[in-house]
Design an enzyme around this catalytic site. Structure first.
Site, mmCIF file in Angstrom:
data_model
loop_
_atom_site.group_PDB
_atom_site.id
_atom_site.type_symbol
_atom_site.label_atom_id
_atom_site.label_comp_id
_atom_site.label_asym_id
_atom_site.label_seq_id
_atom_site.Cartn_x
_atom_site.Cartn_y
_atom_site.Cartn_z
ATOM 1 N N SER A 1 90.370 12.465 24.213
ATOM 2 C CA SER A 1 89.453 13.344 24.946
ATOM 3 C C SER A 1 90.125 14.665 25.302
ATOM 4 C CB SER A 1 88.986 12.679 26.242
ATOM 5 O OG SER A 1 88.158 11.595 25.949
ATOM 6 N N GLN B 1 90.139 7.030 31.717
ATOM 7 C CA GLN B 1 89.756 8.387 31.301
ATOM 8 C C GLN B 1 90.906 9.385 31.435
ATOM 9 O OE1 GLN B 1 86.155 9.352 33.379
ATOM 10 N NE2 GLN B 1 84.877 8.852 31.624
ATOM 11 N N TYR C 1 81.534 4.985 20.568
ATOM 12 C CA TYR C 1 81.813 5.561 19.264
ATOM 13 C C TYR C 1 80.610 5.406 18.345
ATOM 14 C CZ TYR C 1 86.837 5.878 20.173
ATOM 15 O OH TYR C 1 88.067 6.211 20.664
ATOM 16 N N ARG D 1 87.858 3.008 26.182
ATOM 17 C CA ARG D 1 86.983 4.002 26.822
ATOM 18 C C ARG D 1 86.320 3.390 28.031
ATOM 19 N NH1 ARG D 1 85.276 8.076 22.255
ATOM 20 N NH2 ARG D 1 87.249 9.109 22.579
ATOM 21 N N ASP E 1 93.401 9.379 28.442
ATOM 22 C CA ASP E 1 92.821 9.427 27.103
ATOM 23 C C ASP E 1 93.192 10.708 26.358
ATOM 24 O OD1 ASP E 1 91.285 9.256 24.873
ATOM 25 O OD2 ASP E 1 89.365 9.129 25.904
HETATM 26 P P1 NAD Z 1 84.324 11.036 18.017
HETATM 27 O O1 NAD Z 1 85.410 12.052 18.024
HETATM 28 O O2 NAD Z 1 84.641 9.649 17.599
HETATM 29 O O3 NAD Z 1 83.120 11.573 17.077
HETATM 30 C C1 NAD Z 1 82.556 12.854 17.296
HETATM 31 C C2 NAD Z 1 81.050 12.758 17.293
HETATM 32 O O4 NAD Z 1 80.564 12.660 15.951
HETATM 33 C C3 NAD Z 1 80.467 11.558 18.037
HETATM 34 O O5 NAD Z 1 79.578 11.996 19.051
HETATM 35 C C4 NAD Z 1 79.745 10.773 16.947
HETATM 36 O O6 NAD Z 1 78.594 10.105 17.414
HETATM 37 C C5 NAD Z 1 79.388 11.878 15.966
HETATM 38 N N1 NAD Z 1 79.032 11.448 14.609
HETATM 39 C C6 NAD Z 1 79.561 10.446 13.855
HETATM 40 N N2 NAD Z 1 78.941 10.376 12.656
HETATM 41 C C7 NAD Z 1 78.014 11.383 12.626
HETATM 42 C C8 NAD Z 1 77.061 11.836 11.664
HETATM 43 N N3 NAD Z 1 76.938 11.246 10.491
HETATM 44 N N4 NAD Z 1 76.268 12.891 11.998
HETATM 45 C C9 NAD Z 1 76.367 13.487 13.207
HETATM 46 N N5 NAD Z 1 77.254 13.108 14.149
HETATM 47 C C10 NAD Z 1 78.063 12.061 13.877
HETATM 48 O O7 NAD Z 1 83.589 10.990 19.423
HETATM 49 P P2 NAD Z 1 84.224 11.241 20.854
HETATM 50 O O8 NAD Z 1 84.359 12.669 21.104
HETATM 51 O O9 NAD Z 1 85.434 10.422 20.946
HETATM 52 O O10 NAD Z 1 83.101 10.693 21.851
HETATM 53 C C11 NAD Z 1 82.273 9.568 21.619
HETATM 54 C C12 NAD Z 1 81.654 9.099 22.949
HETATM 55 O O11 NAD Z 1 82.606 8.434 23.754
HETATM 56 C C13 NAD Z 1 81.098 10.220 23.815
HETATM 57 O O12 NAD Z 1 79.892 9.782 24.383
HETATM 58 C C14 NAD Z 1 82.133 10.392 24.881
HETATM 59 O O13 NAD Z 1 81.616 10.949 26.073
HETATM 60 C C15 NAD Z 1 82.577 8.966 25.075
HETATM 61 N N6 NAD Z 1 83.927 8.897 25.675
HETATM 62 C C16 NAD Z 1 84.161 8.082 26.762
HETATM 63 C C17 NAD Z 1 85.437 7.998 27.318
HETATM 64 C C18 NAD Z 1 85.735 7.117 28.506
HETATM 65 O O14 NAD Z 1 84.816 6.629 29.121
HETATM 66 N N7 NAD Z 1 87.003 6.892 28.842
HETATM 67 C C19 NAD Z 1 86.487 8.721 26.753
HETATM 68 C C20 NAD Z 1 86.222 9.527 25.641
HETATM 69 C C21 NAD Z 1 84.940 9.610 25.115
#
Ligand code: NAD
Length: 374
Positions: A132, A126, A229, A121, A129
């Site tokens: 995403s 991006q 994460y 990430r 990915d």
């Molecule tokens: P994910 O699919 O791994 O998880 C979904 C969400 O569930 C997350 O926000 C996580 O914090 C939340 N979660 C986990 N346990 C929980 C609980 N017990 N109660 C409530 N919520 C809970 O997450 P994601 O969609 O992959 O995204 C995670 C982060 O990574 C985000 O901030 C996203 O913007 C970032 N991201 C960055 C990049 C990049 O820079 N290339 C790419 C993808 C995502």
């Protein structure tokens, strides 16, 4: 450099890892592209459209023959790869934490497995990915699926026959899918609230015009592990969160759960008792139902009714938008391979940061650090 795409074999998989657009782009790099006949039909891509773009269409055996790189949405089994060049790359999703046997089989067969879920990430990755791109569509579809099962409207409507109240929609887990679920529910006119264990999401929730629901002053609220994460929460945090959520959930009409922790089963967020506290006719959409589910009693691809509440969840939510999901997935794969394309060598040469992150197997061995650490 021969790129091959087989028809997806997994049950219910309607997506495809290549589109006419990316066929043209790969050919532009000097590669040839072979696609198994019918591979795109689930995503409304005809053989003719792929052929016109320059792909060679044929049987599975003809497609895989002498392939240097195989692209997939879900990694093909080893038997389907018979005929590919020794050491061929396979870029696809492997669900590596739960598929150790498949990863071992790739190592043994001498293929180089490139797991698209392990894309780091970082800003420059991006556009590569798939988590995403697919989660974004899944978050949108989750709200539409919930709305479809809900026997009432989402927006407030003032009619001559009286007022229809706006639906109250609560999104649990505000990653990529959760943010899109909030935006979609807002667009449909619901009153939206959301929660996450990562405190950084509070501002994101507010910026979409939704209400953040967060426990305050409890150790473990940060919840942020590496790469953005979530990590597992402290017992104290979990208890406080459950109490806050319990009182909030009882007032909701729609709940969308999206919480995931990489490498572990999805955390349980909603118990049977909490479901019982909701109003009859409410709907819960459990997005990670295939990863163990956030909701007690949810079953993939079934509508479970408990205490008058419908619990819905698809095993492949992005697959319900197969055309867009395929277009984005295929672009992610092209962005990945083209970023490393070495013009002289006529093939991609991965750098250390991204190569080491996504490579699961090489030279007959499982070589991935993240997998080894699990
Ligand atoms: P994910 O699919 O791994 O998880 C979904 C969400 O569930 C997350 O926000 C996580 O914090 C939340 N979660 C986990 N346990 C929980 C609980 N017990 N109660 C409530 N919520 C809970 O997450 P994601 O969609 O992959 O995204 C995670 C982060 O990574 C985000 O901030 C996203 O913007 C970032 N991201 C960055 C990049 C990049 O820079 N290339 C790419 C993808 C995502």
């Amino acid at each position: 450099m021969r790129i091959a795409v087989l028809k997806e074999r997994a049950a219910g998989e309607s997506r495809v890892a290549i589109t006419p657009e990316t066929v043209k782009k790969f050919i532009g790099l000097g590669a040839s592209v072979a696609v198994e006949g019918g591979a795109g039909l689930g995503a409304a891509i005809t053989d003719d459209a792929l052929r016109e773009a320059g792909a060679e269409l044929g049987s599975a055996a003809a497609t895989i023959k002498d392939a240097d790189i195989v692209l997939g949405v879900q990694a093909p089994d080893i038997a389907s790869l018979a005929g590919a060049k020794p050491g061929a790359w396979v870029a696809a999703t492997f669900d590596p934490f739960r598929n150790a046997a498949l990863v071992d089989a790739y190592a043994k067969a001498g293929f180089e497995a490139l797991s698209m879920e392990f894309m780091p990430r970082i800003t420059r990755a991006q556009s590569m990915d798939v988590l995403s791109s697919q989660s974004n569509l899944a978050g949108y579809k989750a709200v539409l699926a919930a709305a479809n099962e809900y026997g009432r409207a989402f927006p407030m409507m003032m009619t001559a026959a009286g007022t229809v109240q706006a639906a109250k929609c609560f999104v649990m887990g505000v990653g990529v899918a959760g943010l899109q679920a909030i935006a979609t529910a807002k667009r449909l006119g619901a009153q939206v609230s959301a929660t996450d264990v990562r405190s950084a999401t509070k501002e994101q929730i507010q910026s979409l015009g939704a209400k953040p629901i967060f426990v305050e002053n409890v150790a473990g609220i940060e919840g942020e592990g590496s790469g953005g994460y979530a990590t597992e929460m402290s017992e104290e945090y979990r208890k406080a969160q459950a109490e806050l959520v319990s009182s909030h959930i009882a007032k909701q009409d729609i709940v969308i759960t999206t919480a995931l922790i990489p490498g572990r089963a999805a955390p349980r967020l909603i118990s049977d008792a909490q479901i019982a506290s909701m109003k009859p006719g409410s709907v819960i959409f459990d997005l990670p139902v295939a990863q163990g589910g956030n909701v007690e009693g949810s079953v993939a691809d079934q509508i479970v009714e408990k205490h008058g509440v419908k619990i819905v969840g698809y095993s492949n939510t992005a697959g319900h938008l197969a055309a867009d999901a395929s277009a984005l997935f295929a672009r992610n794969l092209f962005n990945f391979l083209s970023a490393f394309w070495d013009k002289e060598a006529g093939k991609p040469v991965l750098d250390e940061e991204i190569g080491n992150a996504v490579r699961l197997t090489q030279g007959g061995k499982v070589v991935n650090e993240r997998l080894a650490a699990q």
